[in-house]
Design a protein around this motif. Structure first.
Motif: not given
Length: 507
Positions: A410-436
């Motif tokens: 859970v710490n790995l996901v919250r501290e490292e992987l979720l920020p990466l997932a956020e950046a990845g969805l931004d790179a795909w062009g996913v809308e912030p409201v969906d992403r968040d």
């Protein structure tokens, strides 16, 4: 295995011819890669979900043929056993409000299918393993009608040459045998497809392998089988053992199982298809009339039918897929680690996390697979299946000294992987409201340490504490799960335990 096959027996010449055709197909794939004949990037993704049919009592209903007849949609098809269905969502382009669109399509499809199932006193449930399944439910007579299921069962049984042994030791231990592959039908999963170019395939596949453990830890939803509490995600050991063509002697020799995590990071999609030929005998040596190299010589695109059929009988948790759309070949990574459910929102949140984190990890300058042994990724997968949301994983340390160290999932996901997932969805062009919204579901699961498996286990034990017997507690847990699944709020919000009975009015 979605191929249309015809039941029959195979002789020595069939297997030799099939082996020759497989080699031709592999050579054809190599040429397609060298000639750069594959589709350009389209950012396409797709989702398949396997489902269970249950009655109002929470017990399985063996009637997928009747339900499918009423659904009458090509989006739905049979799966291995008569209590299984599968729904396929058409490919979507990653970007914009794609996850909300997927969510709406899935809700509409499942609600329609559930209404149609209700006409024959059944209902649809998304869950990794139905807790109320009994050994008598998982027998060959309950396999779905169709040559491909009969043939696959017969060939796996013949290859093994004896009964299958299930031996899974978790919180409790299950030991039993089966004369068929029917127990595999207990495993209902979500398959996430991502179309990628050959140049990006290895990075995406390696990234997907690296994060399988995190996916399972936060998404586990299969803690029970045959009345026993086993692993938090019991599908992988069950799937491996119920399709294992290796008798104990071959297992002792280190022969690879057909349900396989893999054993190395790769440099090309070719590596995986070549391993399939090198390590795994054909189960279904059915030859197509196509001459793949002749088709290539004529400027055409070969189906590589034998290669794709063989690939469908090697059960990798991240599987390579070769396909043709509009006359152009393409490659996909098929991520197969996640259980179905609990809700549409949870399924889409798991998908958003996967597509985001894989994109980000695949584009890192120092990729995680260059900093972590493959053996650590495989061990992480096993750990996550055993312990779910409470798993501790090995992951590369930050900083100049590097190395790999333990961290709570859970710490790995919250501290490292979720920020990466956020950046990845931004790179795909996913809308912030969906992403968040959808990554917020993953964040809350981690914060509360709740997923489908933990909810099932906690509710089951509360039912036992109230005096219910094991079977009654499992059935009550399943019925409550179905109620909350149809309400649709994500699993981290579900109240644990069974609802108090309504007071009987007096007077």
């Amino acid at each position: 295995m979605g191929e249309k096959v015809v039941a029959g027996s195979f002789g020595l010449s069939d297997r030799q011819l099939y082996r020759d055709k497989l080699r031709q197909c592999l050579a054809g794939l190599e040429r397609l890669l060298e000639e750069k004949r594959f589709d350009r990037p389209k950012n396409l993704m797709g989702v398949e979900i396997e489902l269970n049919l249950v009655g109002a009592d929470g017990l399985p209903r063996m009637m997928n043929a009747q339900v499918l007849e009423r659904i009458a949609s090509r989006d739905f098809q049979t799966e291995l056993a008569m209590f299984n269905l599968e729904v396929n969502i058409a490919p979507h382009r990653l970007g914009g409000r794609v996850f909300d669109q997927l969510s709406e399509e899935l809700r509409t499809s499942l609600a329609y299918a559930d209404r149609k199932a209700g006409e024959v006193d059944a209902g649809i449930v998304m869950i990794g393993i139905l807790p109320t399944l009994d050994r008598d439910d998982l027998v060959s007579s309950n396999l779905s009608a169709g040559d491909r299921y009969t043939l696959l069962n017969d060939q796996i049984v013949a290859a093994r040459g004896e009964e299958f042994t299930l031996d899974i030791e978790g919180v409790e231990r299950l030991v039993c045998t089966s004369k068929s592959i029917a127990p595999e039908a207990a495993c209902t999963s979500v398959q996430l497809h991502l179309q990628v170019t050959p140049e990006r395939f290895a990075d995406v596949w390696n990234a997907a392998q690296a994060v399988t453990a995190a996916q399972v830890a936060i998404g586990a939803n299969a803690p029970f089988l045959f009345g026993r509490e086993l692993w938090r995600e019991s599908r992988p050991p069950l799937f491996q053992q119920s399709t294992d063509t290796r008798p104990p002697e071959l297992q002792a020799q280190g022969v690879r199982p057909r349900t396989w995590f893999g054993e190395r990071w790769i440099t090309s999609a070719y590596d995986l298809f070549e391993e399939n030929l090198r390590f795994f005998p054909a189960l279904l040596p059915i030859c197509d009339d196509e001459d793949p190299l002749g088709v290539l010589d004529a400027g055409g695109v070969p189906k590589l039918a034998e290669l794709t059929l063989h690939n469908g009988t090697v059960y990798r948790w991240n599987r390579p897929v070769y396909g043709i759309a509009d006359g152009v070949p393409h490659l996909r990574v098929e991520n197969r680690v996640l259980p179905a459910g609990p809700t549409v929102t949870d399924v889409i949140a798991n998908a958003a996390f996967f597509y985001g984190v894989v994109r980000a990890l695949a584009e890192e300058s120092r990729p995680v697979w260059t900093r972590m042994p493959f053996e650590a990724a495989a061990a992480n997968f096993d750990e996550a299946c055993r312990h779910g949301i409470d798993a501790r994983l090995q992951w590369p340390r930050r900083g100049r000294y590097g190395g790999v160290g333990p961290v709570d999932a859970v710490n790995l996901v919250r501290e490292e992987l979720l920020p990466l997932a956020e950046a990845g969805l931004d790179a795909w062009g996913v809308e912030p409201v969906d992403r968040d919204f959808y990554l917020g579901v993953i964040e809350e699961r981690c914060r509360r340490r709740v997923n489908g498996a933990s909810w099932q286990v906690d509710t089951f034990h509360q039912a036992l504490a109230k005096g219910l017997g094991r079977d009654a507690a499992l059935a009550a847990t399943t019925r409550r799960y179905c109620e909350l699944m149809h309400v649709g709020e994500p699993v981290h919000t579900w109240p644990v335990g069974l609802p108090e009975p309504e007071p009987v009015p007096t007077g």
